[in-house]
Design a protein around this motif. Structure first.
Motif, mmCIF file in Angstrom:
data_model
loop_
_atom_site.group_PDB
_atom_site.id
_atom_site.type_symbol
_atom_site.label_atom_id
_atom_site.label_comp_id
_atom_site.label_asym_id
_atom_site.label_seq_id
_atom_site.Cartn_x
_atom_site.Cartn_y
_atom_site.Cartn_z
ATOM 1 N N ILE A 89 -2.152 11.265 -9.565
ATOM 2 C CA ILE A 89 -1.355 9.992 -9.897
ATOM 3 C C ILE A 89 -2.203 8.834 -9.424
ATOM 4 N N ARG A 90 -3.040 8.906 -8.399
ATOM 5 C CA ARG A 90 -3.845 7.572 -8.388
ATOM 6 C C ARG A 90 -4.688 7.548 -9.365
ATOM 7 N N SER A 126 -2.890 6.078 -12.410
ATOM 8 C CA SER A 126 -2.387 4.675 -12.366
ATOM 9 C C SER A 126 -3.403 3.671 -12.226
ATOM 10 N N ASP A 127 -4.597 3.760 -11.488
ATOM 11 C CA ASP A 127 -5.511 3.022 -11.395
ATOM 12 C C ASP A 127 -6.385 2.802 -12.536
ATOM 13 N N PRO A 166 4.941 13.355 -4.849
ATOM 14 C CA PRO A 166 3.821 13.719 -3.941
ATOM 15 C C PRO A 166 2.530 12.970 -3.944
ATOM 16 N N LEU A 167 1.495 13.153 -2.760
ATOM 17 C CA LEU A 167 0.514 12.468 -3.108
ATOM 18 C C LEU A 167 -0.570 13.273 -3.773
ATOM 19 N N ASP A 168 -0.950 12.953 -4.885
ATOM 20 C CA ASP A 168 -1.916 13.618 -5.609
ATOM 21 C C ASP A 168 -2.906 12.685 -6.191
ATOM 22 N N MET A 205 -2.892 -1.325 -14.219
ATOM 23 C CA MET A 205 -1.871 0.041 -14.152
ATOM 24 C C MET A 205 -1.519 0.247 -15.773
ATOM 25 N N ASN A 234 7.430 8.308 -1.604
ATOM 26 C CA ASN A 234 6.035 8.363 -2.225
ATOM 27 C C ASN A 234 5.209 8.916 -1.391
ATOM 28 N N MET A 235 4.038 9.571 -1.896
ATOM 29 C CA MET A 235 3.151 10.363 -1.088
ATOM 30 C C MET A 235 3.990 11.351 -0.242
ATOM 31 N N GLY A 288 0.856 -1.276 -0.114
ATOM 32 C CA GLY A 288 -0.029 -0.034 0.074
ATOM 33 C C GLY A 288 0.766 1.195 0.070
ATOM 34 N N VAL A 289 2.181 1.013 -0.177
ATOM 35 C CA VAL A 289 2.903 2.524 -0.235
ATOM 36 C C VAL A 289 3.061 2.844 -1.603
ATOM 37 N N GLY A 290 2.695 2.280 -2.687
ATOM 38 C CA GLY A 290 2.615 2.764 -4.005
ATOM 39 C C GLY A 290 3.792 2.167 -4.647
ATOM 40 N N LYS A 291 4.147 1.196 -4.130
ATOM 41 C CA LYS A 291 5.356 0.186 -4.907
ATOM 42 C C LYS A 291 4.872 0.204 -6.342
ATOM 43 N N SER A 292 3.645 -0.410 -6.723
ATOM 44 C CA SER A 292 3.457 -0.735 -8.126
ATOM 45 C C SER A 292 3.212 0.565 -9.027
ATOM 46 N N THR A 293 2.478 1.510 -8.508
ATOM 47 C CA THR A 293 2.605 2.947 -9.099
ATOM 48 C C THR A 293 3.892 3.461 -9.471
HETATM 49 P P1 ADP Z 1 1.492 -1.116 -3.524
HETATM 50 O O1 ADP Z 1 1.903 -1.755 -4.745
HETATM 51 O O2 ADP Z 1 2.629 -0.659 -2.598
HETATM 52 O O3 ADP Z 1 0.492 -1.882 -2.721
HETATM 53 P P2 ADP Z 1 -0.079 0.645 -5.240
HETATM 54 O O4 ADP Z 1 1.128 1.310 -6.179
HETATM 55 O O5 ADP Z 1 -0.985 -0.327 -5.534
HETATM 56 O O6 ADP Z 1 0.528 0.266 -3.729
HETATM 57 O O7 ADP Z 1 -0.887 2.010 -4.540
HETATM 58 C C1 ADP Z 1 -1.849 1.968 -3.566
HETATM 59 C C2 ADP Z 1 -3.088 3.011 -4.126
HETATM 60 O O8 ADP Z 1 -2.382 4.283 -3.719
HETATM 61 C C3 ADP Z 1 -3.525 2.986 -5.297
HETATM 62 O O9 ADP Z 1 -4.436 3.500 -5.602
HETATM 63 C C4 ADP Z 1 -2.531 4.242 -6.246
HETATM 64 O O10 ADP Z 1 -3.334 4.618 -7.285
HETATM 65 C C5 ADP Z 1 -2.414 5.033 -4.897
HETATM 66 N N1 ADP Z 1 -1.008 5.798 -5.241
HETATM 67 C C6 ADP Z 1 0.149 5.357 -5.232
HETATM 68 N N2 ADP Z 1 1.134 6.348 -5.270
HETATM 69 C C7 ADP Z 1 0.189 7.730 -5.222
HETATM 70 C C8 ADP Z 1 0.656 8.819 -5.155
HETATM 71 N N3 ADP Z 1 1.806 9.312 -5.075
HETATM 72 N N4 ADP Z 1 -0.447 9.790 -5.036
HETATM 73 C C9 ADP Z 1 -1.882 9.530 -4.858
HETATM 74 N N5 ADP Z 1 -1.983 8.066 -4.895
HETATM 75 C C10 ADP Z 1 -1.093 7.291 -5.111
#
Ligand code: ADP
Length: 382
Positions: A334-335, A338-339, A329-331, A170, A292-293, A134-139
């Motif tokens: 970006i979410r 990527s989603d 940044p958290l924005d 993604m 990230n974020m 949940g830290v945004g690794k895949s993003t």
């Molecule tokens: P992980 O791979 O660490 O589990 P994800 O990449 O799936 O994390 O990200 C988890 C959620 O957070 C997703 O909905 C993604 O779009 C969102 N997210 C990731 N990075 C950011 C960011 N910098 N700003 C806003 N949302 C983000």
């Protein structure tokens, strides 16, 4: 060479290799601990024999004896044995014994990495990891891969997050990969990236329970049975965390380096430290930490808030003696991008976020390039 439908087991291969003696050291290959990277696939056997680099050229007969012993096992269709250097003892694989089709340079400058079998056509492999989910690794992985591609490199993306594959979503890719020969898979492609994910092969909703050996063989197949072609770099999105599965992967893949994604919260940083230690344990160079974020910019007034105590990762990286690669940044953009399968590096290439990812990609590549030798192309960021 024996043929037939008999299943070849690791035990049978080890038993055969246990009868091959290295007279100079007065023991057999298994007893002397010289066998590593043993891979079995439908009757095809691959392994390396670790030797002192000085002895390399003289050991061709030993290598051939090992191949012959394994080839005699019923069910074995092909055998490839490679001589590799001892850990930390200099250059790998005597040229006379390199596997056919192996890339011209090792995946990493040395250490345990040189003991892993390189993958033909792939220049460097880098892991994107995190201490927890949940830290945004895949993003980060997808945008980093696109950032590398935007910098002119040929890039592949392997979704090794077998517990929660998110790359189909993604990268906006649907459908199953095709298999022209019934054995290997063609990667799917979008935005100039070659992509493989277990998510292409199974339903995203299907719960998956993986046991250790299954994890290993799934990863090895996604790496080695995919027609990646020529790549400068393959980005691997690792499963989150630092458990056994992650450690096995870190050990199995010939990684040139790893990047750790972390949010600024202290708790995540403690987890990030675990991730860092995991790679250090298996001698994979940590290229740095990405925060990230990192901070939040209000979309209405542009005010910036450091909601998680921004800057923790930079300080932590310094403390741990590894590089800080950059902050994202958290924005919501970006979410959302990527989603929805349109990562920000391609959907808003002029945005500061895309620029930040490209900058991080350039720093990552520079580090790989400086470790991977002169064959890698140079990229210039404006
Ligand atoms: P992980 O791979 O660490 O589990 P994800 O990449 O799936 O994390 O990200 C988890 C959620 O957070 C997703 O909905 C993604 O779009 C969102 N997210 C990731 N990075 C950011 C960011 N910098 N700003 C806003 N949302 C983000």
């Amino acid at each position: 060479m024996a043929t037939g439908r008999t299943t070849v087991t690791e035990a049978a291969v080890r038993e055969a290799l246990g009868k091959v003696r290295d007279e100079e050291h007065g023991g057999d290959l298994v007893g002397l601990g010289m066998i590593s990277g043993l891979t079995l696939r439908d009757g095809h056997v691959l392994f390396s024999i670790e030797v002192d680099p000085q002895r390399g050229p003289a050991l061709e007969p030993l290598r051939q004896a090992a191949e012959k012993a394994v080839a005699a096992i019923p069910g074995v269709l092909s055998v490839t044995a490679v001589l590799t250097a001892h850990r930390g003892s200099g250059p790998a694989a005597a040229p006379a014994a390199a596997a056919p089709g192996a890339p011209p340079r090792p995946a990493a400058p040395g250490g345990a990495q040189s003991r892993k079998l390189p993958i033909a056509g792939i220049g460097s492999i880098i892991a994107v990891a995190s201490g927890k989910g949940g830290v945004g690794k895949s993003t980060t992985a997808v945008n980093l891969a696109l950032g590398l591609a935007a910098n002119g490199l040929k890039v592949g993306l392997l979704d090794a997050d077998i517990y929660g594959p998110s790359m189909p979503r993604m990268t906006g890719i649907t459908g199953k990969p095709s298999s022209p020969d019934g054995k290997s898979l063609d990667p799917k492609e979008n935005y100039g990236l070659k992509v493989m994910s277990i998510g292409f092969l199974i339903d995203e909703e299907t719960p998956m329970i993986w046991r250790g050996p299954m994890v290993q063989s799934a990863l090895s197949q996604m790496l080695r049975d995919v027609n990646w072609g020529q790549l400068d770099v393959l980005v691997v999105d690792m499963p989150p965390g630092t458990g056994d599965a992650q450690l096995t992967m870190a050990q199995q893949v010939p990684l040139a380096g790893a990047v750790i994604v972390s949010t600024p919260q202290d708790i995540a940083l403690l987890d990030a430290r675990k991730g860092l230690n995991m790679f250090r344990k298996v001698d994979v160079p940590v290229l740095g930490i990405i925060e990230n974020m990192s901070y939040f910019c209000c979309p209405n007034c542009g005010h910036r808030s450091d909601i998680f105590g921004h800057g923790g990762a930079r300080a932590e990286a310094e403390k741990l003696g590894c590089d800080f690669l950059g902050e994202i940044p958290l924005d919501i953009a970006i979410r959302e991008t990527s989603d929805s399968g349109q990562p920000i590096v391609v959907s808003a290439p002029d945005s500061p976020y895309a620029e930040a990812y490209r900058g991080i990609a350039a720093r990552v590549w520079e580090k790989i390039r400086s470790g991977a030798g002169p064959a890698a192309p140079r990229i210039v960021i404006e």
